[in-house]
Design a protein around this motif. Structure first.
Motif, PDB file in Angstrom:
ATOM      1  N   MET A 286       0.797  -1.223   0.000  1.00 50.69           N
ATOM      2  CA  MET A 286       0.000   0.000   0.000  1.00 50.69           C
ATOM      3  C   MET A 286       0.832   1.277   0.000  1.00 50.69           C
ATOM      4  O   MET A 286       0.261   2.367  -0.015  1.00 50.69           O
ATOM      5  CB  MET A 286      -0.932   0.011   1.227  1.00 50.69           C
ATOM      6  N   MET A 320      -7.299  -4.422  -4.101  1.00 48.04           N
ATOM      7  CA  MET A 320      -5.936  -3.961  -4.376  1.00 48.04           C
ATOM      8  C   MET A 320      -5.795  -3.414  -5.792  1.00 48.04           C
ATOM      9  O   MET A 320      -4.962  -2.550  -6.052  1.00 48.04           O
ATOM     10  CB  MET A 320      -4.946  -5.089  -4.144  1.00 48.04           C
ATOM     11  N   SER A 323      -6.326   0.209  -5.708  1.00 51.80           N
ATOM     12  CA  SER A 323      -5.394   1.006  -4.913  1.00 51.80           C
ATOM     13  C   SER A 323      -4.390   1.717  -5.815  1.00 51.80           C
ATOM     14  O   SER A 323      -4.007   1.221  -6.868  1.00 51.80           O
ATOM     15  CB  SER A 323      -4.658   0.115  -3.920  1.00 51.80           C
ATOM     16  N   HIS A 327      -1.994  -1.729  -7.104  1.00 53.79           N
ATOM     17  CA  HIS A 327      -2.378  -2.303  -8.404  1.00 53.79           C
ATOM     18  C   HIS A 327      -1.157  -2.636  -9.262  1.00 53.79           C
ATOM     19  O   HIS A 327      -1.240  -3.480 -10.157  1.00 53.79           O
ATOM     20  CB  HIS A 327      -3.313  -1.351  -9.144  1.00 53.79           C
TER      21      HIS A 327
END
Length: 767
Positions: A286, A320, A323, A327
């Motif tokens: 992240m 995800m 994101s 990604h």
């Protein structure tokens, strides 16, 4: 106000008895016994107020009365609700009875009747403490004895006067209530605003406290520290105990991504990274810097390491992929992962395709998956989710495309599919998310099968955004449909949106057919020449060397010619012939476009004659222009004869144009095209210019090669009488050399010369 509700239905009675007491609304509460439900209303209405006043003051405390009150339904002033207007019919209707609890019932006619309750039966069970207290009060007041009836004649005058006073008081209180209600609304609004301000103040205080906690050390040392140091302190506060692990992993990543590192060192570094990363894959994915560590590990790691990372994130792939940083990890898994991992990622996108297509970041992952990973069957599985919610759960496996799916559906089902397509496409168009090829396919399918109204609505939304779609096959087809079915205003806006992008479109594989459709349909040739042709002709040298750009230039010279264009493309372009959107004749439109472009063609050929002769496509384009142009071509002929004069006759030399197979075919095409042109105009021909400008020695040298003899044969077949006689005179001294040659061209040329001489002798004798 008390209302007693008799419970005749045993099911309702039993249910209410179990519940004991029920809070019905804010204005009504209820308590339940075996025989009736006691309802208590707290409503501010004049009817109830009048009843209370009459009960308390107009009559004695030892008596209770029964009276009938008529009600009339009237519409409210402020709201649409219906109110009740009460009027006492007659004072004589009031009758004294024994003091009992009063119950009210609402009749179907809209009248409220206040009736005395029925006498209760004595209960066998023990009485409750509330009932005992009531009995004691009755004994004290002497209510057990029956009261004597009152004389209503004496009370009538006082009763009427008091009733009038109470009615006036009720009206005054009504006005007060209305003013209070307006004040209450204002107070409620003020209270809401105050609450919002308090919440915002609290949020700001919380944010300031957080900032103080995070940046308290940074602000103090701002003058003495650098930006890098302050950034490290922030990362320490955010990441906490994982900061050291992230820093170590980044140092290993810097060594791992270098090209100089060997495979052995890469394996060791990947093993070290795996020890650091264990259990923290989601956290690292992240952040903008630690995701690159995971990407590098997926790229250079072994299968076990890739499978470990995949197992950690396989349940969160749809989240995800939306994101900003995570990604990238999924894209790396789609490129470097195993076949099973890729299939799992594709299946995890089921039921999320439409959401990902509408997302600014998720559409990138979906595009990579659709183009580079999925097969044709899997692509259609993803596209089916745009057809309706039922296809998200149950996929159609027997059909391969929408045509086969529509064959098994009726008209209603087809209309529902098209409605769902429109519903899912419009948010993508509004957000300007039109780069994905999956959106291009869905748009193409909608434009093909939609009715006129739906197609025109979609053209209005898409007409100024086609630049992002032309790079794909389906996107190019959508652009062609917009040109074919759009109005005159739509076409103008569409063409104006192509400024500064025309050359790029002409160079693309799926973009140049869109320009050909514009040349076929748009009647406003001045607009097309001003915006499109001007940009194309200014980059003529660049386009003629491009494999797709030269097709655009060829279409302006010879449109829909099967010698230069694919049959399927011509068949596709012919679909616009049946439409009524274009009114100008096709021949006139093409001639107007060519008249604007021909000067650029004629300026290019003389300057690049040698390359045009050796390039087959350019040579054919040159022949087509020569056949179509009616102007004076002396400059063109001179440049061609000069290049032929300067060409050498050595066998393996690049300057030898006569023996070159491509140049030989180009010269033959030019001679045949020049014959057609001279028939119509009567100007000087190519053969005469070659015979006049090329020296006799070079012409005699052409006899020594096979292809040179065939060129002379073409001149004799397509030349005028004066030109053929002049050529025969030039070749007369080389007849012996031609006879000695053994190749086929010399034999054919000798036959032509002998037959022409015999025919000329016969004609002279006849004369």
């Amino acid at each position: 106000m008390l209302v007693f509700l008799p419970l005749n239905n045993p099911k309702v009675r039993d249910h209410l008895i179990r519940e004991k007491s029920i809070k019905l609304t804010k204005k009504c509460t209820a308590s339940v016994t075996k025989r009736y439900a006691r309802l208590v209303f707290t409503v501010s209405s004049p009817i109830l107020y009048l009843l209370k006043q009459l009960k308390s003051k107009a009559f004695t405390s030892n008596s209770a009365y029964r009276m009938k009150i008529k009600t009339e339904k009237t519409s409210g002033v402020t709201s649409g609700n219906k109110k009740r207007k009460a009027t006492v019919t007659d004072v004589n209707d009031i009758e004294p009875i024994k003091k009992k609890k009063v119950r009210f019932s609402d009749t179907s006619n809209g009248s409220i009747t206040a009736l005395s309750s029925l006498p209760k039966k004595k209960k066998k069970t023990e009485s409750s403490p509330l009932e005992e207290i009531k009995k004691k009060k009755k004994k004290l007041n002497g209510s057990t004895k029956t009261d004597a009836p009152l004389d209503f004649d004496q009370l009538s005058s006082s009763l009427k006067s008091r009733a009038d006073e109470k009615i006036t008081q009720v009206q005054a209180k009504k006005q007060l209530i209305k003013s209070k209600e307006s004040r209450r609304e204002l107070l409620d609004n003020v209270k809401q605003i105050k609450k919002q301000l308090k919440t915002k103040q609290k949020q700001m205080e919380v944010r300031q406290l957080r900032k103080k906690k995070k940046h308290i050390n940074i602000v103090q040392d701002k003058d003495s520290t650098t930006f890098r140091e302050r950034l490290k302190e922030r990362q320490k506060l955010r990441r906490g105990p994982l900061y050291d692990m992230a820093e170590r992993s980044k140092k290993i990543w810097e060594l791992l991504r270098k090209e100089d590192t060997t495979t052995e060192t890469k394996q060791k570094l990947c093993a070290e990274l795996m020890k650091l990363i264990e259990g923290n894959v989601k956290f690292l994915s992240m952040a903008h810097d630690t995701t690159r560590v995971l990407e590098c590990l997926v790229q250079f790691g072994n299968e076990q390491q890739k499978s470990y990372i995949f197992e950690q994130i396989k349940n969160d792939i749809p989240l995800m992929s939306k994101s900003l940083y995570a990604h990238h990890l999924i894209i790396k898994l789609l490129t470097y992962g195993t076949v099973e991992q890729k299939q799992h990622i594709v299946k995890s996108f089921y039921r999320h395709v439409c959401k990902l297509a509408r997302h600014t970041i998720g559409c990138r992952v979906l595009e990579h998956c659709y183009n580079d990973v999925c097969s044709a069957f899997e692509r259609f599985q993803l596209v089916q989710e745009f057809y309706g919610r039922e296809y998200c759960i149950v996929k159609a496996t027997d059909e391969k495309n929408i045509e086969q799916l529509f064959e098994k559906k009726n008209e209603i089902q087809r209309a529902s599919i098209l409605e769902h397509l429109k519903e899912y496409i419009t948010p993508c168009v509004e957000k300007d998310l039109l780069n994905g090829s999956i959106i291009h396919r869905v748009l193409h399918e909608y434009m093909r099968f939609a009715n006129e109204s739906g197609r025109t609505e979609m053209i209005d939304n898409v007409k100024e955004r086609l630049i992002k779609m032309i790079h794909s096959r389906d996107g190019g087809r959508v652009a062609m449909y917009c040109v074919w079915y759009g109005t005159v205003k739509d076409r103008k806006l569409l063409i104006k949106s192509l400024k500064t992008f025309v050359v790029k479109i002409a160079k693309e594989e799926h973009g140049y057919p869109f320009l050909l459709a514009i040349f076929d349909c748009v009647d406003d040739t001045k607009l097309v020449s001003k915006i499109i042709l001007q940009e194309l002709m200014s980059n003529f040298d660049e386009l003629i060397d491009d494999p797709h750009g030269k097709k655009v230039l060829m279409y302006l010279v010879s449109p829909r010619n099967t010698r230069h264009f694919n049959y399927d493309l011509i068949k596709l372009l012919k679909t616009a012939d049946t439409l009524t959107t274009s009114k100008k004749d096709a021949v006139i439109r093409q001639q107007e476009l060519f008249d604007y472009c021909k000067k650029f063609y004629l300026n290019y050929y003389p300057k690049n004659m040698f390359t045009c002769l050796k390039d087959g496509y350019k040579g054919l384009m040159m022949a087509e222009t020569l056949e179509k142009v009616n102007d004076d071509m002396t400059l063109f002929y001179k440049s061609l004869s000069e290049t032929l004069q300067n060409s050498s006759m050595e066998a393996n030399n690049e300057q030898n144009l006569i023996e070159h197979h491509v140049a030989h075919n180009v010269l033959r095409q030019l001679i045949t095209a020049d014959e057609k042109r001279t028939r119509n105009t009567g100007n000087t021909s190519l053969i005469s210019s070659i015979l006049d400008n090329v020296s006799s020695d070079t012409l005699h040298s052409w006899v020594l090669c096979n292809r040179g003899c065939f060129i002379f044969v073409m001149m004799l077949e397509h030349g005028v009488k004066n030109e053929t006689e002049h050529l025969r005179e030039l070749l007369q001294p080389t007849l012996d050399t031609i006879k000695r040659q053994s190749f086929a061209g010399a034999k054919v040329l000798m036959e032509k010369l002998t037959t022409t001489t015999k025919n000329s002798i016969v004609t002279e004798k006849n004369q």
